[in-house]
Scaffold this motif. Structure first.
Motif, PDB file in Angstrom:
ATOM      1  N   ARG A  30       0.794  -1.230   0.000  1.00  0.00           N
ATOM      2  CA  ARG A  30       0.000   0.000   0.000  1.00  0.00           C
ATOM      3  C   ARG A  30       0.823   1.275   0.000  1.00  0.00           C
ATOM      4  NH1 ARG A  30      -3.655  -3.078   2.733  1.00  0.00           N
ATOM      5  NH2 ARG A  30      -5.614  -3.139   1.589  1.00  0.00           N
ATOM      6  N   ARG A  31       2.143   1.162  -0.109  1.00  0.00           N
ATOM      7  CA  ARG A  31       2.924   2.383  -0.141  1.00  0.00           C
ATOM      8  C   ARG A  31       3.663   2.517  -1.467  1.00  0.00           C
ATOM      9  NH1 ARG A  31       3.729   5.049   4.482  1.00  0.00           N
ATOM     10  NH2 ARG A  31       5.888   5.628   4.093  1.00  0.00           N
ATOM     11  N   VAL A  32       3.779   3.749  -1.912  1.00  0.00           N
ATOM     12  CA  VAL A  32       4.507   4.030  -3.147  1.00  0.00           C
ATOM     13  C   VAL A  32       5.822   4.704  -2.796  1.00  0.00           C
ATOM     14  CG1 VAL A  32       4.458   5.176  -5.380  1.00  0.00           C
ATOM     15  CG2 VAL A  32       2.324   4.354  -4.376  1.00  0.00           C
ATOM     16  N   MET A 140      -7.972   3.021 -17.993  1.00  0.00           N
ATOM     17  CA  MET A 140      -6.958   3.919 -18.536  1.00  0.00           C
ATOM     18  C   MET A 140      -7.479   4.695 -19.730  1.00  0.00           C
ATOM     19  SD  MET A 140      -3.620   1.526 -18.517  1.00  0.00           S
ATOM     20  CE  MET A 140      -2.759   1.151 -17.014  1.00  0.00           C
ATOM     21  N   GLY A 141      -8.720   4.416 -20.116  1.00  0.00           N
ATOM     22  CA  GLY A 141      -9.280   5.105 -21.270  1.00  0.00           C
ATOM     23  C   GLY A 141      -8.760   4.550 -22.576  1.00  0.00           C
ATOM     24  N   ALA A 181       8.012   9.153 -18.381  1.00  0.00           N
ATOM     25  CA  ALA A 181       8.916   9.701 -19.402  1.00  0.00           C
ATOM     26  C   ALA A 181       8.240   9.689 -20.756  1.00  0.00           C
ATOM     27  CB  ALA A 181      10.205   8.875 -19.438  1.00  0.00           C
ATOM     28  N   GLY A 182       8.090  10.858 -21.335  1.00  0.00           N
ATOM     29  CA  GLY A 182       7.473  10.959 -22.650  1.00  0.00           C
ATOM     30  C   GLY A 182       5.951  10.944 -22.626  1.00  0.00           C
ATOM     31  N   VAL A 183       5.379  11.042 -21.432  1.00  0.00           N
ATOM     32  CA  VAL A 183       3.921  10.969 -21.323  1.00  0.00           C
ATOM     33  C   VAL A 183       3.361  12.313 -20.877  1.00  0.00           C
ATOM     34  CG1 VAL A 183       2.022   9.850 -20.094  1.00  0.00           C
ATOM     35  CG2 VAL A 183       4.024   8.532 -20.749  1.00  0.00           C
ATOM     36  N   GLU A 184       2.272  12.742 -21.504  1.00  0.00           N
ATOM     37  CA  GLU A 184       1.677  14.001 -21.060  1.00  0.00           C
ATOM     38  C   GLU A 184       0.162  13.960 -21.215  1.00  0.00           C
ATOM     39  OE1 GLU A 184       4.241  16.722 -23.444  1.00  0.00           O
ATOM     40  OE2 GLU A 184       2.984  15.886 -25.059  1.00  0.00           O
ATOM     41  N   GLY A 185      -0.448  15.005 -20.714  1.00  0.00           N
ATOM     42  CA  GLY A 185      -1.881  15.214 -20.909  1.00  0.00           C
ATOM     43  C   GLY A 185      -2.735  14.151 -20.245  1.00  0.00           C
ATOM     44  N   GLN A 186      -3.670  13.620 -21.022  1.00  0.00           N
ATOM     45  CA  GLN A 186      -4.625  12.647 -20.488  1.00  0.00           C
ATOM     46  C   GLN A 186      -3.920  11.419 -19.947  1.00  0.00           C
ATOM     47  OE1 GLN A 186      -7.551  11.553 -23.451  1.00  0.00           O
ATOM     48  NE2 GLN A 186      -9.148  12.368 -22.121  1.00  0.00           N
ATOM     49  N   ALA A 187      -2.913  10.963 -20.695  1.00  0.00           N
ATOM     50  CA  ALA A 187      -2.191   9.764 -20.275  1.00  0.00           C
ATOM     51  C   ALA A 187      -1.547   9.985 -18.916  1.00  0.00           C
ATOM     52  CB  ALA A 187      -1.146   9.400 -21.320  1.00  0.00           C
ATOM     53  N   TYR A 188      -1.057  11.182 -18.692  1.00  0.00           N
ATOM     54  CA  TYR A 188      -0.411  11.517 -17.433  1.00  0.00           C
ATOM     55  C   TYR A 188      -1.381  11.353 -16.271  1.00  0.00           C
ATOM     56  CZ  TYR A 188       2.313  14.380 -14.139  1.00  0.00           C
ATOM     57  OH  TYR A 188       3.023  14.827 -13.062  1.00  0.00           O
ATOM     58  N   ALA A 189      -2.549  11.971 -16.429  1.00  0.00           N
ATOM     59  CA  ALA A 189      -3.542  11.890 -15.354  1.00  0.00           C
ATOM     60  C   ALA A 189      -3.959  10.448 -15.135  1.00  0.00           C
ATOM     61  CB  ALA A 189      -4.749  12.751 -15.713  1.00  0.00           C
ATOM     62  N   ALA A 190      -4.132   9.719 -16.241  1.00  0.00           N
ATOM     63  CA  ALA A 190      -4.537   8.318 -16.134  1.00  0.00           C
ATOM     64  C   ALA A 190      -3.484   7.521 -15.382  1.00  0.00           C
ATOM     65  CB  ALA A 190      -4.745   7.736 -17.532  1.00  0.00           C
ATOM     66  N   MET A 191      -2.237   7.765 -15.699  1.00  0.00           N
ATOM     67  CA  MET A 191      -1.152   7.035 -15.055  1.00  0.00           C
ATOM     68  C   MET A 191      -1.147   7.273 -13.554  1.00  0.00           C
ATOM     69  SD  MET A 191       1.380   4.990 -16.029  1.00  0.00           S
ATOM     70  CE  MET A 191       2.259   5.351 -17.545  1.00  0.00           C
ATOM     71  N   GLN A 192      -1.283   8.517 -13.165  1.00  0.00           N
ATOM     72  CA  GLN A 192      -1.308   8.836 -11.737  1.00  0.00           C
ATOM     73  C   GLN A 192      -2.410   8.084 -11.018  1.00  0.00           C
ATOM     74  OE1 GLN A 192      -1.619  13.025 -10.785  1.00  0.00           O
ATOM     75  NE2 GLN A 192       0.484  12.863 -10.048  1.00  0.00           N
ATOM     76  N   ARG A 193      -3.573   8.121 -11.667  1.00  0.00           N
ATOM     77  CA  ARG A 193      -4.742   7.487 -11.054  1.00  0.00           C
ATOM     78  C   ARG A 193      -4.496   5.988 -10.905  1.00  0.00           C
ATOM     79  NH1 ARG A 193      -8.376   9.077 -14.781  1.00  0.00           N
ATOM     80  NH2 ARG A 193      -8.283   7.030 -15.750  1.00  0.00           N
ATOM     81  N   VAL A 194      -3.977   5.385 -11.972  1.00  0.00           N
ATOM     82  CA  VAL A 194      -3.745   3.944 -11.968  1.00  0.00           C
ATOM     83  C   VAL A 194      -2.766   3.545 -10.871  1.00  0.00           C
ATOM     84  CG1 VAL A 194      -2.682   2.070 -13.272  1.00  0.00           C
ATOM     85  CG2 VAL A 194      -4.313   3.575 -14.395  1.00  0.00           C
ATOM     86  N   ILE A 212       9.572  15.189 -11.100  1.00  0.00           N
ATOM     87  CA  ILE A 212       9.493  15.425  -9.652  1.00  0.00           C
ATOM     88  C   ILE A 212       8.067  15.710  -9.193  1.00  0.00           C
ATOM     89  CG2 ILE A 212      10.365  16.835  -7.746  1.00  0.00           C
ATOM     90  CD1 ILE A 212      12.410  14.976  -8.917  1.00  0.00           C
ATOM     91  N   ALA A 213       7.309  16.390 -10.047  1.00  0.00           N
ATOM     92  CA  ALA A 213       5.926  16.680  -9.668  1.00  0.00           C
ATOM     93  C   ALA A 213       5.158  15.385  -9.446  1.00  0.00           C
ATOM     94  CB  ALA A 213       5.260  17.529 -10.748  1.00  0.00           C
ATOM     95  N   PHE A 214       5.380  14.421 -10.362  1.00  0.00           N
ATOM     96  CA  PHE A 214       4.719  13.120 -10.265  1.00  0.00           C
ATOM     97  C   PHE A 214       5.095  12.442  -8.956  1.00  0.00           C
ATOM     98  CE2 PHE A 214       2.597   9.554 -12.208  1.00  0.00           C
ATOM     99  CZ  PHE A 214       3.238   8.427 -11.734  1.00  0.00           C
ATOM    100  N   ILE A 215       6.364  12.464  -8.655  1.00  0.00           N
ATOM    101  CA  ILE A 215       6.858  11.827  -7.428  1.00  0.00           C
ATOM    102  C   ILE A 215       6.235  12.493  -6.207  1.00  0.00           C
ATOM    103  CG2 ILE A 215       8.894  11.430  -6.017  1.00  0.00           C
ATOM    104  CD1 ILE A 215       9.227   9.702  -8.267  1.00  0.00           C
ATOM    105  N   ARG A 216       6.240  13.821  -6.244  1.00  0.00           N
ATOM    106  CA  ARG A 216       5.736  14.555  -5.088  1.00  0.00           C
ATOM    107  C   ARG A 216       4.264  14.261  -4.851  1.00  0.00           C
ATOM    108  NH1 ARG A 216       6.052  20.146  -6.603  1.00  0.00           N
ATOM    109  NH2 ARG A 216       4.077  19.526  -7.548  1.00  0.00           N
TER     110      ARG A 216
END
Lengths: 252, 316, 299
Positions: A30-32, A140-141, A181-194, A212-216
């Motif tokens: 349960r931890r990232v 993931m859409g 890396a190389g991912v933006e926009g909708q895919a980015y949000a989807a990735m975070q959620r997943v 770093i934003a993703f990590i944070r």
């Protein structure tokens, strides 16, 4: 508290270059955990060592308390370890859905006897696997590209499929190598959620990232690596604020 | 003591006959190390070498030295063509290991069939006779072939190792062998180095076949079996280890000759294949330790052959 | 008529050999030149067991297939533990070594060959029955390989060829899959060998030499890897060639090398100018069951 994945005193050098220096790391359910550091710090090498792609010089890796050291890569995966790759490594000759279908924990189609004599079992498995794959893709859409060839997809979507594939096996521990890396926009949000959802479902997750934003936003804990060693651990916010680490990071 | 005489005789004969085996093994191992190709077309070069010398001596009636030179010219030309026309094209296309194998293997087969067509399938030798004057040293029979052969081989190997150690090109070859991409970054011309490696290997093959063909009989298919010996020696000696391949060739030669004491002659040919199998099963990384200090990983798994290379994903 | 039957059977056997080799090298991605040696093992095992041990022919044929299968696993297992490249080298050694053995053993008849192999079916039902037998086996093999290539197993083989490391990363065992494919393909070659032995009733080591490796390789490469029709076209083409050349009435010492030259030359030419072969593979795996319909419904 014992973790799902434990790395104990792992070391490795190639030809005089130390890629892993007495690494100790614990991944909890349960931890990232975010693994950050400049290029060449040894982050992907650590993943390779954990997976058994590269053999360590010393130290050990345990999954749920059981040592992985004598196990080959695919055996470790069947034991509950899953990973994605920096450059996706999807199967270009297969459609997206098939990339997922062969990634289930058990794949009866792997055995010739099943294909020849146990067709009903294959069909049953296929039905279950297909439902699962489609539900992951939907989250993931990507449900509408299920039949497209994996290599025909834009890069960001390919990376999502890579993560989807890693999720098919119901792993206990998931290693994500630069998923953003190389991912933006909708895919980015989807990735975070997943990633969030996967962790919440009980998986121990470790992410190597430069974003770093993703990590944070995502990680419960940060680990800073440099030159093969772990330099610092703590909350991501603390690590980001540390001037020495910033120096090491951007000095490269 | 009769037994010591036999043993010494076997030892001597083995050393003498291992000369060409060593040359073939070093040629194969060198190309493998530098270009990372299993050059199954070496058998083709071997066949060309032999039949050139044969034609020069027996059809054109040239003196031995002229035949040798003619043979060297043809061998080097063949190696050049193989590298520049064959391997370079394959490299540029980025073909798979299978493709390279089928290609090089077929080239050897093709040349063997041409030889069969022109020269027939009966055994030939470079000189009409392969009987050399024998002198007795103590109780050991020493053939007039032995000393010159061993001297030539030792000279060739010494020149080679000196070249590798002391010349710039030699150093570059080692650099390219260790890490071709890095070598390129340092301005080393990979293309040229590959060619040099192939030419040196061709020279060894030429000398080796001249030695072999003046002592034993050759058929169009002989190149393939001799090459197999070279492959076995390369594997046992450790891929990436040229000196190892040379030593393995000598040892295999000794074992093969000594086996006459234990098994009948009809089984001797089979022995080689057992070596090969044992080598692959028990010593895929060679009898020596695959890792040496200061040397880039020479374990077989680290050698990327063709495009199916292991991942180079240790960048992060 | 008998001459025609002989040709049909030979072509049928070559189609079986090419198709099974296509399974190994095309679908399995394994490089090996050892196919003729399994053909030989099947032939010799069946011949020796039926003539000298007194086994009924059918049983001897099955034994031949089994021996070929087991021998191929004995070859593949230690080699593939190291890497695919080693299988290649080991296969060369195996091909040459086993043939060397056959030439030296007395019970195999040595270099002169093995004669008087008991016939099968011909005495009771005539030559036509054997032709039917071979063609039936041929069709069965074609269907089997076709079936496997389109199945879940074929999907896995495609992925394995695409990226073996990624294949391991999803928990699949590449090594055992390769061994299974190699075993199946080689076992089929053994069966073909047994079928050959009991029709032509004479086998000799020179029928199973490297020339055969080149021939089978040519059939598959020129015909088209990873296709169903490729090996068939290749086998037909390569059997038509010697027939065509025989009209020139060349002496046998020239015929052999000319055939060899044509085979190897063809492969080299094709590899340079048309590497995909005569029948190009689509090389994209499509599932039999389409998801599209289902997906659209559930959106």
């Amino acid at each position: 508290m014992a973790g799902v994945l434990e790395v104990r005193d792992l070391s490795k050098s190639f030809d005089g270059i130390v890629v892993a220096r007495h690494i100790d790391l614990t991944l909890q359910s349960r931890r990232v955990v975010g693994l950050i550091g400049p290029n060449g710090a040894g982050k992907t090498s650590l993943f390779n060592l954990i997976c058994g792609v590269v053999k360590s010089d010393s130290g050990s890796v345990l999954l749920d308390g059981a040592p992985l050291d004598r196990m080959k890569f695919h055996q470790r995966v069947r034991g509950g370890l899953s990973r994605t790759w920096q450059h996706t490594r999807l199967f270009p000759s297969l459609p997206v859905i098939d990339n997922l279908l062969i990634a289930t924990h058990d794949y009866p189609g792997e055995r010739l006897v099943n294909v020849l004599f146990a067709r009903r079992r294959l069909k049953a498995h296929d039905g279950v696997a297909r439902d699962k794959a489609l539900s992951i893709l939907r989250k993931m859409g990507l449900a509408n590209v299920a039949d497209d060839l994996a290599s025909d997809l834009p890069y960001g979507q390919q990376k999502l499929v890579g993560v989807a594939r890693a999720l098919m096996a119901d792993a206990k521990c998931l290693l994500l190598d630069e998923p953003m890396a190389g991912v933006e926009g909708q895919a980015y949000a989807a990735m975070q959620r997943v990633v969030r959802e996967v962790a919440e479902s009980g998986v121990a997750v470790c992410v190597v990232e430069h974003n770093i934003a993703f990590i944070r936003d995502l990680c419960d804990e940060g680990v800073f690596m440099f030159s093969g060693a772990i330099m610092a651990r703590g909350s991501v916010a603390e690590l980001i604020r540390d001037p020495q680490l910033t120096e090491l990071y951007f000095g490269h | 003591m009769q037994d010591t005489t036999i043993i010494l005789q076997i030892l001597w004969t083995s050393l003498a006959t291992s000369t060409y085996y060593v040359l073939f093994a070093v040629a194969f191992a060198l190309v493998l190390k530098v270009t990372r190709l299993f050059n199954f077309a070496q058998a083709a070069v071997m066949t060309i070498a032999f039949y050139t010398a044969f034609v020069a001596v027996q059809w054109l009636e040239w003196p031995a030295w002229a035949a040798f030179i003619a043979m060297m010219v043809m061998t080097l030309a063949a190696s050049y063509a193989l590298e520049r026309i064959g391997f370079e094209a394959l490299r540029q296309r980025g073909v798979s290991v299978m493709f390279v194998f089928v290609f090089t293997f077929m080239v050897s087969e093709f040349v063997a069939y041409v030889a069969m067509l022109i020269f027939g399938t009966w055994p030939q030798t470079i000189f009409p006779m392969i009987f050399w004057p024998v002198t007795l040293v103590g109780e050991i029979a020493v053939s007039g072939w032995d000393i010159p052969a061993m001297a030539a081989t030792v000279a060739a190997l010494t020149a080679f190792f000196a070249f590798m150690r002391f010349t710039r090109t030699g150093q570059f070859m080692i650099g390219v062998a260790d890490n071709p991409d890095l070598a390129e970054l340092y301005g080393i011309n990979k293309r040229q180095i590959f060619l040099v490696a192939m030419l040196i290997a061709g020279a060894f093959v030429g000398l080796g076949m001249f030695l072999y063909g003046t002592r034993a009989q050759v058929l169009p298919q002989t190149g393939l079996s001799l090459m197999l010996f070279a492959i076995a020696a390369t594997i046992i000696g450790g891929i990436g280890n040229i000196a190892g391949a040379a030593i393995a060739a000598v040892i295999l030669g000794i074992i093969q000759n000594a086996s006459i004491l234990f098994i009948s002659s009809e089984w001797q040919g089979f022995l080689l294949y057992i070596f090969l199998f044992l080598a692959i099963v028990f010593f895929p990384n060679g009898l020596r330790l695959p890792r040496r200090r200061g040397r880039f990983g020479t374990a077989t798994r680290d050698i990327p052959l063709g495009r199916d290379a292991p991942p180079a994903e240790s960048q992060a | 008529m008998e001459y025609l039957y002989g040709i049909i059977i030979i072509v049928g056997l070559y189609v079986i050999l090419a198709t099974s080799f296509n399974l190994i090298i095309g679908y399995g991605g394994l490089v090996s030149i050892a196919h003729p040696v399994f053909f030989a093992l099947g032939a010799y095992t069946s011949a020796v067991l039926s003539r000298d041990v007194g086994a009924p022919v059918l049983l001897a044929m099955l034994a031949g297939t089994l021996i070929a299968l087991l021998a191929s696993i004995a070859l593949a297992l230690p080699s593939l533990r190291v890497s695919g490249d080693y299988l290649l080298i080991a296969s060369i050694g195996f091909q040459l070594g086993i043939l060397e053995m056959i030439k030296n053993f007395r019970f195999t008849g040595g270099p002169g060959g093995f004669t008087n192999i008991p016939p099968f079916l011909i005495r009771e039902f005539g030559r036509e029955s054997y032709v039917v037998l071979v063609l039936a086996v041929m069709i069965a093999v074609i269907l089997l390989v076709w079936w496997i290539s389109r199945s879940d197993y074929g999907r896995a083989m495609t992925a394995m060829r695409d990226d073996e490391l990624a294949f391991s990363s999803i928990g699949r065992d590449a090594m055992w899959m390769k061994i299974a494919i190699f075993g199946l393909g080689s076992g089929i070659a053994g069966l073909a060998g047994a079928l050959y032995a009991h029709y032509f009733r004479f086998i000799a080591p020179e029928q199973f030499e490297i020339l055969q490796s080149s021939a089978i390789l040519t059939m598959v490469v020129v015909g088209g890897l990873r296709t169903t029709w490729g090996p068939i076209v290749g086998a037909l083409l390569l059997q038509a060639m010697p027939q065509a050349i025989s009209f020139l009435h060349l002496p046998p010492s020239v015929l052999g090398p000319i055939q060899g030259l044509l085979f190897t030359g063809l492969v080299l030419v094709f590899m340079f100018f048309r590497p995909q072969g005569l029948v190009p593979a689509k090389d994209v795996w499509r599932t039999v069951q389409r998801t599209a319909g289902k997906v659209r419904e559930n959106r």
